[in-house]
Design an enzyme around this catalytic site. Structure first.
Site, PDB file in Angstrom:
ATOM      1  N   ASN A 134     -35.974  14.775   1.039  1.00  0.00           N
ATOM      2  CA  ASN A 134     -37.235  14.408   1.685  1.00  0.00           C
ATOM      3  C   ASN A 134     -37.592  15.368   2.819  1.00  0.00           C
ATOM      4  OD1 ASN A 134     -38.853  12.355   0.716  1.00  0.00           O
ATOM      5  ND2 ASN A 134     -37.701  10.721   1.677  1.00  0.00           N
ATOM      6  N   ASP A 138     -41.489  10.982  -3.017  1.00  0.00           N
ATOM      7  CA  ASP A 138     -42.036   9.836  -3.742  1.00  0.00           C
ATOM      8  C   ASP A 138     -42.053  10.093  -5.246  1.00  0.00           C
ATOM      9  OD1 ASP A 138     -42.398   8.552  -1.355  1.00  0.00           O
ATOM     10  OD2 ASP A 138     -44.580   8.801  -1.286  1.00  0.00           O
ATOM     11  N   GLU A 169     -33.974   4.700  -1.209  1.00  0.00           N
ATOM     12  CA  GLU A 169     -33.627   5.421  -2.441  1.00  0.00           C
ATOM     13  C   GLU A 169     -32.562   4.676  -3.250  1.00  0.00           C
ATOM     14  OE1 GLU A 169     -31.172   7.345   0.924  1.00  0.00           O
ATOM     15  OE2 GLU A 169     -33.133   6.398   0.655  1.00  0.00           O
ATOM     16  N   ASP A 208     -27.674   4.805  -5.983  1.00  0.00           N
ATOM     17  CA  ASP A 208     -28.248   5.446  -4.806  1.00  0.00           C
ATOM     18  C   ASP A 208     -28.419   6.935  -5.092  1.00  0.00           C
ATOM     19  OD1 ASP A 208     -28.902   4.899  -1.843  1.00  0.00           O
ATOM     20  OD2 ASP A 208     -27.693   6.723  -1.757  1.00  0.00           O
TER      21      ASP A 208
END
Length: 315
Positions: free
Chosen positions: A190, A199, A226, A182
């Site tokens: 983000n 992205d 993620e 993770d």
């Protein structure tokens, strides 16, 4: 992974063909005929074919029907029953011309027949046509089995591969390991750098994980958001733990700036590892759940690290 990348990759790589015949002279004839256009591999025993196909993952098997130990029909049946080899194109090579023989072969999943004695033009044409059809089929299948953003496997492919690897490790009494990964503090990344940059980060992390795994039998999949998951068949606890640490080191080496993380100035990942030698009474989801718990432990202990467990005698 872009559509154009998939198409280009298909044209850049020679097709791999496994030729199987207990008569070595027949194998040599076919090899000489096809070796300029394809990568040719050989086997003279039906017992070898499944293991060779698992390791080699050929595009096509040219398979003799009459062999002394395991005949071609049984080999084809086993190939088609295994999700890891089911999509390999099988062409039977046989001296038999009976309609019933062809019906049986086609029902087992073969795509064509080539009759002995070998006609060079017919053989080359049928091989070329069937490989072209397989490429088109593989291309369509890949769109359904890969995550469009990162280019790695999606959950659908993960579920299929995990089930198949689990069964084979039970059969061979081999260990299987799962790595759950993770990206740390990714929401803040983000929120502050924007979703386009997020992205790009996901794609680069996925590519790095994939490059770290290296073995063709290993798989990395995007598990959600993620989070990524890796399947490492025939990999013991020490090997899996070492691979997880290598992934973390390689992500750190990317030095993707993350000025809003409380872990590092750069993007980091946490990893949970679980390893077991499975048996029939075990449920495969157990291994996933334990890897996920180890991931939670790695995050609780400060992130950017591995937590791992080796399981034994758990049903």
């Amino acid at each position: 992974m872009e559509i154009s990348d998939l198409i280009v990759s298909q044209h850049d790589v020679k097709g791999k063909i496994l030729v199987v015949d207990d008569q070595i002279v027949n194998v040599k004839i076919i090899k000489k005929l096809l070796q300029e256009d394809y990568d040719i591999f050989m086997a003279t025993d039906g017992d070898q074919v499944i293991d060779v196909c698992m390791d080699l993952q050929p595009d096509m098997v040219l398979l003799d029907i009459e062999m002394p130990t395991v005949n071609g029909f049984e080999v084809c049946k086993q190939l088609k029953a295994n999700p890891l080899t089911a999509n390999i194109a099988v062409i039977f090579i046989t001296a038999h011309f009976e309609e019933a023989t062809e019906v049986k072969g086609l029902q087992l999943g073969a795509v064509d027949f080539i009759h002995k004695p070998i006609n060079p033009i017919i053989t080359k044409t049928r091989v070329k046509n069937q490989l072209m059809l397989k490429q088109q089929s593989d291309l369509l299948r890949s769109f359904a089995m890969y995550d469009a953003l990162t280019g790695v496997a999606n959950r659908r492919q993960f579920d299929q591969r995990f089930a198949a690897n689990w069964r084979h490790c039970i059969r061979d009494k081999e260990p299987i390991s799962i790595i759950m990964l993770d990206i740390d503090v990714f929401k803040q990344y983000n929120d502050n750098y924007g979703h386009q940059q997020g992205d790009n980060c996901l794609a680069l992390v996925a590519k790095t994980i994939q490059q770290t795994l290296k073995r063709p039998c290993d798989l990395v999949a995007r598990y959600g958001g993620e989070e990524f998951v890796c399947i490492l068949p025939q990999t013991d606890f020490c090997g899996a733990e070492h691979k997880a640490k290598s992934i973390i080191d390689n992500i750190n080496a990317l030095k993707i700036e993350h000025g809003f993380s409380n872990v590092s100035d750069y993007i980091t990942v946490s990893a949970g590892v679980a390893t077991v030698v499975p048996h029939k009474e075990m449920q495969q989801d157990m291994l996933l759940e334990l890897a996920d718990k180890q991931l939670y432990l790695a995050k609780s202990n400060g992130r950017n690290q591995v937590a791992s467990i080796e399981i034994s005698n758990i049903s």
